[in-house]
Motif scaffolding. Structure first.
Motif, PDB file in Angstrom:
ATOM      1  N   GLY A 194      -5.469   5.470  -3.721  1.00  0.00           N
ATOM      2  CA  GLY A 194      -4.699   6.370  -4.571  1.00  0.00           C
ATOM      3  C   GLY A 194      -3.267   6.598  -4.136  1.00  0.00           C
ATOM      4  N   ILE A 195      -2.798   5.824  -3.158  1.00  0.00           N
ATOM      5  CA  ILE A 195      -1.460   6.038  -2.587  1.00  0.00           C
ATOM      6  C   ILE A 195      -0.375   5.801  -3.658  1.00  0.00           C
ATOM      7  N   ARG A 196       0.629   6.658  -3.684  1.00  0.00           N
ATOM      8  CA  ARG A 196       1.768   6.480  -4.593  1.00  0.00           C
ATOM      9  C   ARG A 196       3.054   7.014  -3.980  1.00  0.00           C
ATOM     10  N   THR A 197       3.214   6.739  -2.701  1.00  0.00           N
ATOM     11  CA  THR A 197       4.447   7.016  -1.962  1.00  0.00           C
ATOM     12  C   THR A 197       4.675   5.844  -1.010  1.00  0.00           C
ATOM     13  N   THR A 198       5.942   5.569  -0.713  1.00  0.00           N
ATOM     14  CA  THR A 198       6.294   4.402   0.101  1.00  0.00           C
ATOM     15  C   THR A 198       6.273   4.758   1.580  1.00  0.00           C
ATOM     16  N   ASN A 199       5.696   3.850   2.355  1.00  0.00           N
ATOM     17  CA  ASN A 199       5.698   4.018   3.808  1.00  0.00           C
ATOM     18  C   ASN A 199       5.688   2.639   4.440  1.00  0.00           C
ATOM     19  N   ASP A 200       6.680   2.347   5.249  1.00  0.00           N
ATOM     20  CA  ASP A 200       6.769   1.035   5.890  1.00  0.00           C
ATOM     21  C   ASP A 200       5.926   0.952   7.154  1.00  0.00           C
ATOM     22  N   GLU A 201       5.193   2.007   7.463  1.00  0.00           N
ATOM     23  CA  GLU A 201       4.407   2.041   8.703  1.00  0.00           C
ATOM     24  C   GLU A 201       2.930   2.318   8.371  1.00  0.00           C
ATOM     25  N   PRO A 202       2.229   1.355   7.752  1.00  0.00           N
ATOM     26  CA  PRO A 202       0.826   1.623   7.363  1.00  0.00           C
ATOM     27  C   PRO A 202      -0.144   1.585   8.539  1.00  0.00           C
ATOM     28  N   MET A 203       0.319   1.200   9.730  1.00  0.00           N
ATOM     29  CA  MET A 203      -0.508   1.210  10.947  1.00  0.00           C
ATOM     30  C   MET A 203      -1.740   0.315  10.823  1.00  0.00           C
ATOM     31  N   GLY A 204      -1.636  -0.728  10.006  1.00  0.00           N
ATOM     32  CA  GLY A 204      -2.752  -1.674   9.912  1.00  0.00           C
ATOM     33  C   GLY A 204      -3.871  -1.255   8.981  1.00  0.00           C
ATOM     34  N   ILE A 205      -3.689  -0.116   8.315  1.00  0.00           N
ATOM     35  CA  ILE A 205      -4.711   0.372   7.378  1.00  0.00           C
ATOM     36  C   ILE A 205      -4.487  -0.283   6.016  1.00  0.00           C
ATOM     37  N   GLU A 206      -5.559  -0.750   5.381  1.00  0.00           N
ATOM     38  CA  GLU A 206      -5.449  -1.325   4.034  1.00  0.00           C
ATOM     39  C   GLU A 206      -5.091  -0.233   3.035  1.00  0.00           C
ATOM     40  N   ILE A 207      -4.193  -0.551   2.112  1.00  0.00           N
ATOM     41  CA  ILE A 207      -3.789   0.412   1.083  1.00  0.00           C
ATOM     42  C   ILE A 207      -4.187  -0.124  -0.284  1.00  0.00           C
ATOM     43  N   ARG A 208      -4.939   0.674  -1.005  1.00  0.00           N
ATOM     44  CA  ARG A 208      -5.249   0.361  -2.403  1.00  0.00           C
ATOM     45  C   ARG A 208      -4.588   1.469  -3.225  1.00  0.00           C
ATOM     46  N   ASP A 209      -3.393   1.175  -3.734  1.00  0.00           N
ATOM     47  CA  ASP A 209      -2.584   2.241  -4.325  1.00  0.00           C
ATOM     48  C   ASP A 209      -3.107   2.673  -5.686  1.00  0.00           C
ATOM     49  N   ALA A 210      -2.534   3.742  -6.219  1.00  0.00           N
ATOM     50  CA  ALA A 210      -3.044   4.324  -7.464  1.00  0.00           C
ATOM     51  C   ALA A 210      -2.887   3.352  -8.625  1.00  0.00           C
ATOM     52  N   ILE A 211      -1.787   2.594  -8.656  1.00  0.00           N
ATOM     53  CA  ILE A 211      -1.595   1.648  -9.757  1.00  0.00           C
ATOM     54  C   ILE A 211      -2.721   0.620  -9.761  1.00  0.00           C
ATOM     55  N   THR A 212      -3.076   0.107  -8.594  1.00  0.00           N
ATOM     56  CA  THR A 212      -4.172  -0.861  -8.512  1.00  0.00           C
ATOM     57  C   THR A 212      -5.485  -0.233  -8.980  1.00  0.00           C
ATOM     58  N   VAL A 213      -5.722   1.011  -8.583  1.00  0.00           N
ATOM     59  CA  VAL A 213      -6.952   1.682  -9.026  1.00  0.00           C
ATOM     60  C   VAL A 213      -6.967   1.793 -10.549  1.00  0.00           C
ATOM     61  N   HIS A 214      -5.816   2.136 -11.137  1.00  0.00           N
ATOM     62  CA  HIS A 214      -5.758   2.312 -12.589  1.00  0.00           C
ATOM     63  C   HIS A 214      -5.915   0.985 -13.331  1.00  0.00           C
ATOM     64  N   GLU A 215      -5.381  -0.103 -12.764  1.00  0.00           N
ATOM     65  CA  GLU A 215      -5.285  -1.353 -13.520  1.00  0.00           C
ATOM     66  C   GLU A 215      -6.429  -2.321 -13.242  1.00  0.00           C
ATOM     67  N   THR A 216      -7.392  -1.916 -12.425  1.00  0.00           N
ATOM     68  CA  THR A 216      -8.544  -2.787 -12.150  1.00  0.00           C
ATOM     69  C   THR A 216      -9.826  -2.002 -12.415  1.00  0.00           C
ATOM     70  N   PRO A 217     -10.941  -2.707 -12.649  1.00  0.00           N
ATOM     71  CA  PRO A 217     -12.205  -1.978 -12.809  1.00  0.00           C
ATOM     72  C   PRO A 217     -12.521  -1.151 -11.560  1.00  0.00           C
TER      73      PRO A 217
END
Ligand code: MN
Ligand code: MN
Length: 314
Positions: A194-217
């Motif tokens: 659900g992420i929808r803010t920019t961060n260049d330091e994800p610390m190796g954690i996978e991000i599945r942002d809100a747009i992806t959640v909305h646009e995929t099953p």
């Protein structure tokens, strides 16, 4: 049962008691009418409030979150959790531990008080379902959980990554940066939804942002979480993962978020994962409207109890 005997927060006959007949609008408040207890003998889950909001970067008020979530949970206590095929309160012995007593005059002492309270729950052999509080409370919660279980995968629902490095300080936007560095979280088994803010330091954690959640099953998001969070994990639900339309009462709202339907459907898809502990954070009642956010938080918390009921023994 004696018709006068309600106030199940104090008077329920044990943790499995059926409490459906207490009116929504009356009675002492506990989470879903569970009985208050500090003696955790036989308890599977302790619901524990952490009324802490001194680590926010914008709007405060999450200190009132545990009380508001408990009040909203009376709306959920009158029938079996829907659409669950089972009643989590029959499968699990759930008690309400009450709130961690925090010290307004000694904010520096509060993180350790939170950690020790949660550690006591875990030492008693119970899982902790934590009601925040701002998102900082996940940091002492993770310290307690990692001390017992080792590094955990993190399943984080949020508009924000909370892995910003900051200036070395630990607040509700930097605590997962420190949690990764301290080895409390295994980033290779962690995912943010659900992420929808920019961060260049994800610390190796996978991000599945809100747009992806909305646009995929939704099933693809569920599959992504299940593939990533193998093994023992901790689930943290920042209510601002939801769109402000579904959760206006929070400190740092961001538009374009998940609906309550999307979030609950994804959570239902996580049945069977090895979830050792969980929290619902950032409910800020002073900014809420018509208890929308508190009810969302209570419903997510009840869904997390269903996931505890379907998790492997730990
Ligand atoms: Mn957030
Ligand atoms: Mn957060």
């Amino acid at each position: 049962m004696d018709d006068l005997r309600r106030d199940y927060a104090f008077l329920a006959d044990g943790p499995h008691a059926v409490t459906h007949d207490e009116p929504f609008f009356s009675g002492a408040l506990s989470f879903c009418r569970r009985r208050y207890a500090r003696d955790l003998a036989g308890a599977d889950v302790a619901v524990i409030g952490v009324p802490h909001d001194t680590a926010v970067t914008n709007r405060p008020g999450a200190r009132f979150g545990p009380r508001a979530i408990r009040a909203a949970s009376t709306n959920l206590a009158w029938s079996r959790a829907w659409p669950s095929a089972f009643d989590p309160f029959q499968r699990l012995a759930v008690v309400d531990w009450g709130d961690v007593a925090l010290l307004p005059g000694h904010p520096d002492r509060n993180p350790l008080r939170i950690e020790r309270a949660i550690a006591a729950v875990l030492q008693a052999g119970a899982r902790a379902l934590i009601l925040g509080g701002d998102h900082f409370v996940s940091y002492p919660a993770l310290r307690a959980h990692a001390a017992r279980h080792g590094p955990l995968g993190l399943i984080q629902f949020d508009a924000h990554t909370d892995t910003w490095p900051g200036e070395g300080d630990i607040d509700h936007g930097t605590m997962f940066h420190h949690a990764v560095r301290e080895g409390l979280i295994d980033p290779a088994r962690s995912i943010q939804i659900g992420i929808r803010t920019t961060n260049d330091e994800p610390m190796g954690i996978e991000i599945r942002d809100a747009i992806t959640v909305h646009e995929t099953p939704l099933a693809e998001t569920v599959a992504a979480i299940r593939a990533r969070a193998a093994g023992p994990c901790y689930l943290s639900f920042d209510i601002d993962c939801l769109d402000p339309a579904f959760a206006p009462g929070t400190g740092t709202p961001v538009v374009g978020g998940l609906s309550t339907h999307q979030a609950l459907a994804i959570l239902r898809g996580l049945a069977g994962l090895d979830i050792r502990g969980a929290d619902v954070v950032e409910v800020s009642p002073p900014y809420d409207v018509a208890e929308i956010t508190a009810l969302a938080g209570a419903t997510v918390a009840l869904q997390l109890l269903c996931l505890f009921a379907e998790a492997p023994a730990c």
